[in-house]
Design a protein around this motif. Sequence first.
Motif, PDB file in Angstrom:
ATOM      1  N   ALA A   1       5.646  -4.663  -1.108  1.00  0.00           N
ATOM      2  CA  ALA A   1       4.540  -5.000  -2.947  1.00  0.00           C
ATOM      3  C   ALA A   1       4.227  -6.377  -2.178  1.00  0.00           C
ATOM      4  O   ALA A   1       3.292  -7.149  -2.997  1.00  0.00           O
ATOM      5  CB  ALA A   1       5.402  -4.564  -3.431  1.00  0.00           C
ATOM      6  N   MET A   2       5.614  -7.581  -1.901  1.00  0.00           N
ATOM      7  CA  MET A   2       5.312  -9.306  -1.749  1.00  0.00           C
ATOM      8  C   MET A   2       3.712  -9.489  -1.019  1.00  0.00           C
ATOM      9  O   MET A   2       2.903 -10.142  -0.710  1.00  0.00           O
ATOM     10  CB  MET A   2       6.040  -9.473  -1.082  1.00  0.00           C
ATOM     11  CG  MET A   2       6.791  -9.121   0.736  1.00  0.00           C
ATOM     12  SD  MET A   2       7.838 -10.225  -0.084  1.00  0.00           S
ATOM     13  CE  MET A   2       7.657 -11.636   0.560  1.00  0.00           C
ATOM     14  N   ALA A   3       3.925  -8.376   0.398  1.00  0.00           N
ATOM     15  CA  ALA A   3       2.942  -8.817   1.575  1.00  0.00           C
ATOM     16  C   ALA A   3       1.374  -7.799   0.623  1.00  0.00           C
ATOM     17  O   ALA A   3       0.333  -9.164   0.994  1.00  0.00           O
ATOM     18  CB  ALA A   3       3.144  -7.933   2.930  1.00  0.00           C
ATOM     19  N   SER A   4       1.663  -7.517   0.086  1.00  0.00           N
ATOM     20  CA  SER A   4       0.204  -6.815  -0.066  1.00  0.00           C
ATOM     21  C   SER A   4      -0.204  -7.125  -1.488  1.00  0.00           C
ATOM     22  O   SER A   4      -1.813  -7.488  -1.342  1.00  0.00           O
ATOM     23  CB  SER A   4       0.249  -4.995  -1.089  1.00  0.00           C
ATOM     24  OG  SER A   4       1.219  -4.734  -1.796  1.00  0.00           O
ATOM     25  N   LEU A   5       0.271  -7.914  -2.369  1.00  0.00           N
ATOM     26  CA  LEU A   5      -0.018  -8.275  -3.333  1.00  0.00           C
ATOM     27  C   LEU A   5      -0.802  -9.845  -2.268  1.00  0.00           C
ATOM     28  O   LEU A   5      -1.615 -11.001  -3.300  1.00  0.00           O
ATOM     29  CB  LEU A   5       1.011  -9.245  -4.208  1.00  0.00           C
ATOM     30  CG  LEU A   5       1.233  -7.532  -5.190  1.00  0.00           C
ATOM     31  CD1 LEU A   5       2.686  -7.833  -5.629  1.00  0.00           C
ATOM     32  CD2 LEU A   5       0.210  -7.335  -5.700  1.00  0.00           C
ATOM     33  N   ALA A   6      -0.052 -11.032  -1.529  1.00  0.00           N
ATOM     34  CA  ALA A   6      -0.270 -11.928  -0.911  1.00  0.00           C
ATOM     35  C   ALA A   6      -2.003 -11.539  -0.366  1.00  0.00           C
ATOM     36  O   ALA A   6      -2.441 -12.367  -0.424  1.00  0.00           O
ATOM     37  CB  ALA A   6       0.262 -12.539  -0.417  1.00  0.00           C
ATOM     38  N   PHE A   7      -2.002 -10.370  -0.076  1.00  0.00           N
ATOM     39  CA  PHE A   7      -3.223 -10.231   1.016  1.00  0.00           C
ATOM     40  C   PHE A   7      -3.871 -10.167  -0.244  1.00  0.00           C
ATOM     41  O   PHE A   7      -4.865 -10.533  -0.527  1.00  0.00           O
ATOM     42  CB  PHE A   7      -3.343  -8.990   1.386  1.00  0.00           C
ATOM     43  CG  PHE A   7      -2.415  -9.033   3.160  1.00  0.00           C
ATOM     44  CD1 PHE A   7      -3.551  -9.781   3.699  1.00  0.00           C
ATOM     45  CD2 PHE A   7      -1.670  -8.239   3.524  1.00  0.00           C
ATOM     46  CE1 PHE A   7      -3.224 -10.462   5.441  1.00  0.00           C
ATOM     47  CE2 PHE A   7      -1.177  -8.139   4.793  1.00  0.00           C
ATOM     48  CZ  PHE A   7      -2.061  -9.308   5.805  1.00  0.00           C
ATOM     49  N   ARG A   8      -4.125  -9.230  -1.580  1.00  0.00           N
ATOM     50  CA  ARG A   8      -4.669  -9.787  -2.786  1.00  0.00           C
ATOM     51  C   ARG A   8      -5.385 -10.058  -3.309  1.00  0.00           C
ATOM     52  O   ARG A   8      -6.174 -10.846  -3.361  1.00  0.00           O
ATOM     53  CB  ARG A   8      -4.028  -8.399  -3.668  1.00  0.00           C
ATOM     54  CG  ARG A   8      -5.359  -8.209  -5.189  1.00  0.00           C
ATOM     55  CD  ARG A   8      -4.715  -7.297  -5.930  1.00  0.00           C
ATOM     56  NE  ARG A   8      -4.844  -5.695  -5.134  1.00  0.00           N
ATOM     57  CZ  ARG A   8      -4.365  -4.872  -5.450  1.00  0.00           C
ATOM     58  NH1 ARG A   8      -3.544  -4.680  -7.299  1.00  0.00           N
ATOM     59  NH2 ARG A   8      -4.467  -3.697  -5.012  1.00  0.00           N
ATOM     60  N   ALA A   9      -4.347 -11.570  -3.099  1.00  0.00           N
ATOM     61  CA  ALA A   9      -4.711 -12.682  -3.873  1.00  0.00           C
ATOM     62  C   ALA A   9      -5.724 -13.808  -2.622  1.00  0.00           C
ATOM     63  O   ALA A   9      -6.696 -14.411  -2.646  1.00  0.00           O
ATOM     64  CB  ALA A   9      -3.450 -13.372  -3.658  1.00  0.00           C
ATOM     65  N   ALA A  10      -5.381 -13.465  -1.263  1.00  0.00           N
ATOM     66  CA  ALA A  10      -6.362 -14.099  -0.619  1.00  0.00           C
ATOM     67  C   ALA A  10      -7.709 -13.761  -0.152  1.00  0.00           C
ATOM     68  O   ALA A  10      -8.850 -13.533   0.021  1.00  0.00           O
ATOM     69  CB  ALA A  10      -5.654 -13.801   1.058  1.00  0.00           C
ATOM     70  N   MET A  11      -7.766 -12.119  -0.962  1.00  0.00           N
ATOM     71  CA  MET A  11      -8.981 -10.828  -0.228  1.00  0.00           C
ATOM     72  C   MET A  11      -9.073 -10.961  -1.898  1.00  0.00           C
ATOM     73  O   MET A  11      -8.933  -9.680  -1.724  1.00  0.00           O
ATOM     74  CB  MET A  11      -8.554 -10.604   0.645  1.00  0.00           C
ATOM     75  CG  MET A  11      -9.148 -10.802   2.164  1.00  0.00           C
ATOM     76  SD  MET A  11      -8.883 -10.089   3.654  1.00  0.00           S
ATOM     77  CE  MET A  11      -7.232  -9.382   3.297  1.00  0.00           C
ATOM     78  N   PRO A  12      -9.743 -11.586  -2.967  1.00  0.00           N
ATOM     79  CA  PRO A  12      -9.460 -10.968  -4.278  1.00  0.00           C
ATOM     80  C   PRO A  12     -10.972 -10.048  -4.418  1.00  0.00           C
ATOM     81  O   PRO A  12     -10.772  -9.502  -4.952  1.00  0.00           O
ATOM     82  CB  PRO A  12      -9.296 -12.178  -4.876  1.00  0.00           C
ATOM     83  CG  PRO A  12     -10.432 -13.231  -4.081  1.00  0.00           C
ATOM     84  CD  PRO A  12      -9.745 -13.007  -2.629  1.00  0.00           C
ATOM     85  N   GLY A  13     -11.766 -10.053  -3.010  1.00  0.00           N
ATOM     86  CA  GLY A  13     -12.646  -8.813  -3.118  1.00  0.00           C
ATOM     87  C   GLY A  13     -12.325  -8.390  -2.515  1.00  0.00           C
ATOM     88  O   GLY A  13     -13.411  -7.460  -2.755  1.00  0.00           O
TER      89      GLY A  13
END
Length: 369
Positions: A115-127
């Motif tokens: 989850a820590m990686a998926s959320l970090a990717f979400r923050a880096a690619m918010p759209g």
Amino acid sequence: MTSEDLYPVSRLAAAQEATAKAGLDALLLTPGPDLRYVSGYQALPLERLTCLVVPAAGEPYMMVPRLELPAAQASPASRLGLEFVAWDETDDPYEIAARRLGSVAQVGLADRMWAMASLAFRAAMPGTEQVLAGTVLRELRMRKSAAEVEALREAGEAIDAVHRQVPGFLRAGRTEREVGRDIADAILAAGHETVDFVIVASGPNGASPHHELSDRVIQAGEPVVVDIGGQLHNGYCSDSTRNYCVGEPPAEYAAYFEVLRRAQDAACEAVRPGVSCESVDAAAREVITEAGFGEKFIHRTGHGIGIETHEEPYIVAGNGELMEPGFAFSVEPGIYLAGSHGARIEDILVCTDSGGLRLNNTPRDLVII
């Protein structure tokens, strides 16, 4: 059988083609079975990001922490002609990956991504919409190659060798945990790299399909369910369940064990190309239900197996997927009488052009010790 046979370089191109076909812009594969399947790299799952980026169009690349670069370059992934993008301790690897990908609408994340990686990717690619990479890779992973079938056959032989030793470990007066330790040692000695699970379920504990080892003392006259498995050095898994009794079994148990034998045989005989996964489940369930034990069969008939012990396809009601040659899965019906005892018979099968091929070949009869 070599690493090149089990993890061919063609997998990366196949994954890229499947990504484009599914309408995704890229796959992001972090340490776990998806990454190993595509690249052959069994990366350590760390807080530092390792990620194989597979764009639908363009060149794939591997994000690795600089201190892990030698390990990545020494792995089978080095055969893929990838660029290894090493990042330093003060870098943000998620931002680096996002910049290199550019504006993308949808990416597939490894099914086992933290989850820590998926959320970090979400923050880096918010759209960017995130979906599971399994929606793409399942079509590849379900269909085992000849080399993968051979690896599963090797795993089956290894776990069969352990079951042949179990009668020497089981006796009245020993605890489940003591027996489990002996079995775990035997699993490693038989050629497994890891012990994934050891179930030794005696007496009433046999009615719990996923019973954990306990300090319960095995009694004379008690049935014992032994379900064991591990992973070989090549990444492929074993899983097999057999049933034992320390002395003569209770009459009720002996009667329903024969029902279970017929049910498992019926399901195995139902396997062939073109039949649905749910029809194999139904073949076992029908025998058990007709004998009056339908409510005591409380789980699906089977699960796929490969570089994970549980993967697709699942042999369960509602799964209308049609079997194809190369599908590999367990057939493991069970009957469980809460408070008394239980039984399960499990083999790994591969669907071939002519039917189901069992990869476990120890006797399926109740073994009386």
